[in-house]
Design an enzyme around this catalytic site. Structure first.
Site, PDB file in Angstrom:
ATOM      1  N   ASP A   1      11.663   5.198  -8.605  1.00 14.69           N
ATOM      2  CA  ASP A   1      11.677   4.059  -9.535  1.00 14.69           C
ATOM      3  C   ASP A   1      12.337   4.331 -10.883  1.00 14.69           C
ATOM      4  O   ASP A   1      12.571   3.398 -11.665  1.00 14.69           O
ATOM      5  CB  ASP A   1      10.260   3.502  -9.726  1.00 14.69           C
ATOM      6  CG  ASP A   1       9.247   4.524 -10.271  1.00 14.69           C
ATOM      7  OD1 ASP A   1       9.653   5.474 -10.974  1.00 14.69           O
ATOM      8  OD2 ASP A   1       8.046   4.353  -9.996  1.00 14.69           O
TER       9      ASP A   1
ATOM     10  N   HIS B   1      13.303  12.244  -3.752  1.00 15.97           N
ATOM     11  CA  HIS B   1      13.529  11.219  -2.728  1.00 15.97           C
ATOM     12  C   HIS B   1      14.573  10.183  -3.135  1.00 15.97           C
ATOM     13  O   HIS B   1      14.600   9.088  -2.604  1.00 15.97           O
ATOM     14  CB  HIS B   1      12.193  10.532  -2.378  1.00 15.97           C
ATOM     15  CG  HIS B   1      11.230  11.438  -1.661  1.00 15.97           C
ATOM     16  ND1 HIS B   1       9.870  11.175  -1.552  1.00 15.97           N
ATOM     17  CD2 HIS B   1      11.423  12.628  -1.018  1.00 15.97           C
ATOM     18  CE1 HIS B   1       9.282  12.142  -0.872  1.00 15.97           C
ATOM     19  NE2 HIS B   1      10.196  13.047  -0.542  1.00 15.97           N
TER      20      HIS B   1
HETATM   21  C1  BJW Z   1      -3.158   6.870  -8.259  1.00 15.07           C
HETATM   22  C2  BJW Z   1      -3.310   5.662  -8.956  1.00 15.07           C
HETATM   23  C3  BJW Z   1      -3.329   5.726 -10.364  1.00 15.07           C
HETATM   24  C4  BJW Z   1      -3.273   5.233  -6.825  1.00 15.07           C
HETATM   25  N1  BJW Z   1      -3.216   6.910 -10.981  1.00 15.07           N
HETATM   26  N2  BJW Z   1      -3.054   8.018  -8.896  1.00 15.07           N
HETATM   27  C5  BJW Z   1       5.561  18.924   8.169  1.00 15.07           C
HETATM   28  C6  BJW Z   1       4.398  18.455   8.754  1.00 15.07           C
HETATM   29  C7  BJW Z   1       4.316  17.148   9.235  1.00 15.07           C
HETATM   30  C8  BJW Z   1       5.414  16.288   9.147  1.00 15.07           C
HETATM   31  C9  BJW Z   1       6.556  16.741   8.563  1.00 15.07           C
HETATM   32  C10 BJW Z   1       6.629  18.045   8.085  1.00 15.07           C
HETATM   33  N3  BJW Z   1       7.858  18.226   7.557  1.00 15.07           N
HETATM   34  C11 BJW Z   1       8.552  17.079   7.667  1.00 15.07           C
HETATM   35  C12 BJW Z   1       7.807  16.160   8.289  1.00 15.07           C
HETATM   36  C13 BJW Z   1       8.235  14.746   8.636  1.00 15.07           C
HETATM   37  C14 BJW Z   1       8.165  13.794   7.467  1.00 15.07           C
HETATM   38  C15 BJW Z   1       6.721  13.708   7.011  1.00 15.07           C
HETATM   39  O1  BJW Z   1       6.311  14.282   6.030  1.00 15.07           O
HETATM   40  N4  BJW Z   1       5.896  12.954   7.701  1.00 15.07           N
HETATM   41  C16 BJW Z   1       4.476  12.823   7.336  1.00 15.07           C
HETATM   42  C17 BJW Z   1       4.198  11.392   6.882  1.00 15.07           C
HETATM   43  C18 BJW Z   1       3.635  13.265   8.498  1.00 15.07           C
HETATM   44  N5  BJW Z   1       9.072  14.199   6.400  1.00 15.07           N
HETATM   45  C19 BJW Z   1      10.372  13.897   6.388  1.00 15.07           C
HETATM   46  O2  BJW Z   1      10.892  13.287   7.295  1.00 15.07           O
HETATM   47  C20 BJW Z   1      11.174  14.353   5.177  1.00 15.07           C
HETATM   48  N6  BJW Z   1      12.365  15.008   5.585  1.00 15.07           N
HETATM   49  C21 BJW Z   1      12.381  16.203   6.145  1.00 15.07           C
HETATM   50  O3  BJW Z   1      11.363  16.808   6.370  1.00 15.07           O
HETATM   51  O4  BJW Z   1      13.646  16.688   6.393  1.00 15.07           O
HETATM   52  C22 BJW Z   1      13.768  17.869   7.170  1.00 15.07           C
HETATM   53  C23 BJW Z   1      14.043  17.466   8.590  1.00 15.07           C
HETATM   54  C24 BJW Z   1      15.096  16.652   8.871  1.00 15.07           C
HETATM   55  C25 BJW Z   1      15.363  16.293  10.185  1.00 15.07           C
HETATM   56  C26 BJW Z   1      14.526  16.725  11.201  1.00 15.07           C
HETATM   57  C27 BJW Z   1      13.450  17.538  10.900  1.00 15.07           C
HETATM   58  C28 BJW Z   1      13.203  17.918   9.578  1.00 15.07           C
HETATM   59  C29 BJW Z   1      11.632  13.167   4.355  1.00 15.07           C
HETATM   60  C30 BJW Z   1      10.514  12.440   3.726  1.00 15.07           C
HETATM   61  C31 BJW Z   1      11.046  11.234   2.953  1.00 15.07           C
HETATM   62  C32 BJW Z   1       9.948  10.370   2.380  1.00 15.07           C
HETATM   63  N7  BJW Z   1      10.494   9.149   1.905  1.00 15.07           N
HETATM   64  C33 BJW Z   1       9.606   8.140   1.325  1.00 15.07           C
HETATM   65  C34 BJW Z   1      10.397   6.819   1.192  1.00 15.07           C
HETATM   66  C35 BJW Z   1      11.396   6.897   0.023  1.00 15.07           C
HETATM   67  C36 BJW Z   1      12.157   5.641  -0.129  1.00 15.07           C
HETATM   68  C37 BJW Z   1      11.311   4.474  -0.573  1.00 15.07           C
HETATM   69  O5  BJW Z   1      10.812   4.474  -1.713  1.00 15.07           O
HETATM   70  O6  BJW Z   1      11.168   3.537   0.216  1.00 15.07           O
HETATM   71  O7  BJW Z   1       9.153   8.598   0.045  1.00 15.07           O
HETATM   72  S1  BJW Z   1       8.108   7.918   2.246  1.00 15.07           S
HETATM   73  C38 BJW Z   1       7.112   7.597   0.830  1.00 15.07           C
HETATM   74  O8  BJW Z   1       6.075   8.603   0.775  1.00 15.07           O
HETATM   75  C39 BJW Z   1       8.018   7.815  -0.386  1.00 15.07           C
HETATM   76  C40 BJW Z   1       7.122   8.616  -1.288  1.00 15.07           C
HETATM   77  O9  BJW Z   1       7.879   9.348  -2.244  1.00 15.07           O
HETATM   78  C41 BJW Z   1       6.357   9.476  -0.328  1.00 15.07           C
HETATM   79  C42 BJW Z   1       5.081  10.046  -0.881  1.00 15.07           C
HETATM   80  O10 BJW Z   1       4.158   9.023  -1.159  1.00 15.07           O
HETATM   81  P1  BJW Z   1       3.193   9.177  -2.411  1.00 15.07           P
HETATM   82  O11 BJW Z   1       3.974   9.175  -3.660  1.00 15.07           O
HETATM   83  O12 BJW Z   1       2.268  10.289  -2.202  1.00 15.07           O
HETATM   84  O13 BJW Z   1       2.434   7.749  -2.358  1.00 15.07           O
HETATM   85  P2  BJW Z   1       1.111   7.334  -1.531  1.00 15.07           P
HETATM   86  O14 BJW Z   1       1.080   5.847  -1.496  1.00 15.07           O
HETATM   87  O15 BJW Z   1       1.015   8.047  -0.253  1.00 15.07           O
HETATM   88  O16 BJW Z   1      -0.078   7.877  -2.444  1.00 15.07           O
HETATM   89  C43 BJW Z   1      -0.344   7.311  -3.708  1.00 15.07           C
HETATM   90  C44 BJW Z   1      -1.414   8.144  -4.374  1.00 15.07           C
HETATM   91  O17 BJW Z   1      -1.616   7.656  -5.690  1.00 15.07           O
HETATM   92  C45 BJW Z   1      -2.786   8.079  -3.665  1.00 15.07           C
HETATM   93  O18 BJW Z   1      -3.319   9.387  -3.541  1.00 15.07           O
HETATM   94  C46 BJW Z   1      -3.632   7.240  -4.613  1.00 15.07           C
HETATM   95  O19 BJW Z   1      -5.017   7.607  -4.592  1.00 15.07           O
HETATM   96  C47 BJW Z   1      -3.008   7.568  -5.944  1.00 15.07           C
HETATM   97  N8  BJW Z   1      -3.175   6.543  -6.993  1.00 15.07           N
HETATM   98  N9  BJW Z   1      -3.410   4.637  -8.098  1.00 15.07           N
HETATM   99  C48 BJW Z   1      -3.098   8.029 -10.269  1.00 15.07           C
HETATM  100  N10 BJW Z   1      -3.491   4.588 -11.139  1.00 15.07           N
END
Ligand code: BJW
Ligand code: ZN
Length: 253
Positions: free
Chosen positions: A109, A124
C-alpha cells in the site's frame, strides 16, 4: 515470552528496544488496518472473506479472468490512495529515519513511505505499479497506464502483452534484492519488531525466526495470537496505532 497486558510488558519491551543498536521492523496488513485498509485473513472483513486467493492472487487466476483481477486491484488502489497513514506508520517513519532501524514490509500500500519513511524494503511489490505479464521488463505507474489505455487490463506499452499489478502472487519469487536486504537486516538486528502480520505467508513469515536465530529478541504487536508468539521475548496484545507509538515512546525513540 512475556504476554498479556501491554501496560505491564510495554516498559520492558521498550527498554529492550531502546538498548538495541540495530532494529529490524517487519510489518503486515494489520499496520494499515487503522487507516481503513482491509487485512487479508480477517474472517468477516478480510479481503479474502469473499474472494479466493487462488482467483485473485495467482498468475493462473489473472490469466483466467484478467479484467476481474485488474478491477479488484484497481478498487483497492483507489481506496488506498484515499487512505491516510496512521500513528503507527508515522512513529515507524521517525524510527526508520535513523541508520539503526530497517523497515521491511509485506504491504503493497505504500503507506510507510507516505508517512515519510525512506529505505522501505517492499517484499510483495507495490499496488501503485503495473508491469508486463510477459516480463519484457516494462513497469510503470498503473494510473498513468490506465489514462493512456482504456482497455481492461491495459496493455504493456513496450510489447502489447497484458499489464498486471506489480505485486507478488502465490507461487512467485519475491524480488531478489528486497529479499537479500531483508535477510541481511534480520541477521544483524538485536531486536526484531513484528507488527500486524498473521505470519502465515512464506518466505516472509520466516524472517522473524531468522532474526531470532541470529540473536535478536522478537517483539510482536498484534491484537490476535500468531505462530511467532511462543518464541517471542515480548508479545504486546493490541492494535498498531495504539501500541507502536507507545512502545517507541517507552524506548525513547
Ligand atoms: C492487526 C490489526 C491492528 C489486525 N493492528 N495488527 C513454506 C511453507 C508453506 C508454504 C510455502 C512455503 N514457502 C512458500 C510457500 C507458498 C506460499 C505460502 O506462503 N503459502 C501459505 C499461505 C501456506 N508462498 C508463496 O507462494 C511466495 N512465493 C514463494 O514462496 O516463492 C518461491 C517459490 C516459487 C515457486 C515455486 C515454489 C516456491 C509468495 C507469497 C506472496 C504473497 N502475496 C500476497 C498478495 C500480495 C498482493 C496483494 O496485495 O494482493 O501478499 S498474499 C497476502 O498475504 C499478501 C500479504 O502481504 C501476505 C501476508 O498477509 P499479512 O500481512 O500477514 O495479513 P493477514 O491478513 O494474514 O494478517 C493480518 C494480521 O494483522 C492479523 O494477525 C491480525 O490479527 C492483525 N491485525 N488489525 C495490528 N489494528
Ligand atoms: Zn511487455
Amino acid at each position: 515470552m512475556a504476554v498479556g497486558d501491554p501496560a505491564r510488558t510495554l516498559g520492558a519491551a521498550g527498554q529492550t528496544l531502546g538498548a538495541a543498536r540495530r532494529i529490524v521492523v517487519l510489518t503486515g496488513a494489520g499496520v494499515s488496518a487503522e487507516s481503513g485498509i482491509a487485512t487479508f485473513r480477517d474472517a468477516l472483513s478480510g479481503l479474502w472473506a469473499n474472494f479466493s486467493p487462488q482467483q485473485l492472487a495467482t498468475e493462473e487466476g489473472f490469466r483466467s479472468d484478467p479484467a476481474l483481477v485488474w478491477n479488484w486491484y484497481k478498487e483497492r488502489r483507489i481506496r488506498i490512495a484515499a487512505a491516510r497513514p496512521n500513528a503507527a506508520h508515522e512513529a515507524l517513519a521517525r524510527l526508520a529515519h535513523g541508520p539503526r532501524a530497517q523497515l521491511v514490509t509485506q504491504n503493497v500500500d505504500g503507506l510507510h513511505q507516505r508517512a515519510g519513511a525512506s529505505r522501505v524494503i517492499e517484499l510483495h511489490g507495490n499496488i501503485g505499479r503495473a508491469k508486463c505479464l510477459a516480463l519484457c521488463g516494462w513497469m510503470g505507474p498503473a494510473e498513468t497506464l490506465e489514462a493512456q489505455d482504456a482497455r481492461v487490463p491495459p496493455r504493456c506499452p513496450a510489447c502489447s502483452a497484458l499489464a498486471r499489478p506489480d505485486v507478488v502472487w502465490f507461487g512467485e519469487m519475491l524480488p531478489q534484492a528486497a529479499w537479500d536486504a531483508a535477510e541481511a537486516a534480520c541477521q544483524v538486528a538485536q531486536v526484531c519488531l513484528v507488527i500486524g502480520t498473521s505470519a502465515q505467508v512464506y518466505p516472509a513469515a520466516g524472517l522473524a525466526e531468522l532474526a531470532r536465530r541470529h540473536g535478536a529478541q522478537v517483539i510482536v504487536v498484534n491484537p490476535e495470537a500468531t505462530p511467532l508468539d511462543d518464541d517471542a521475548a515480548y508479545v504486546l496484545r493490541g492494535t498498531a496505532a495504539h501500541l507502536v507509538p507507545a512502545l517507541l515512546g517507552a524506548a525513547g525513540r
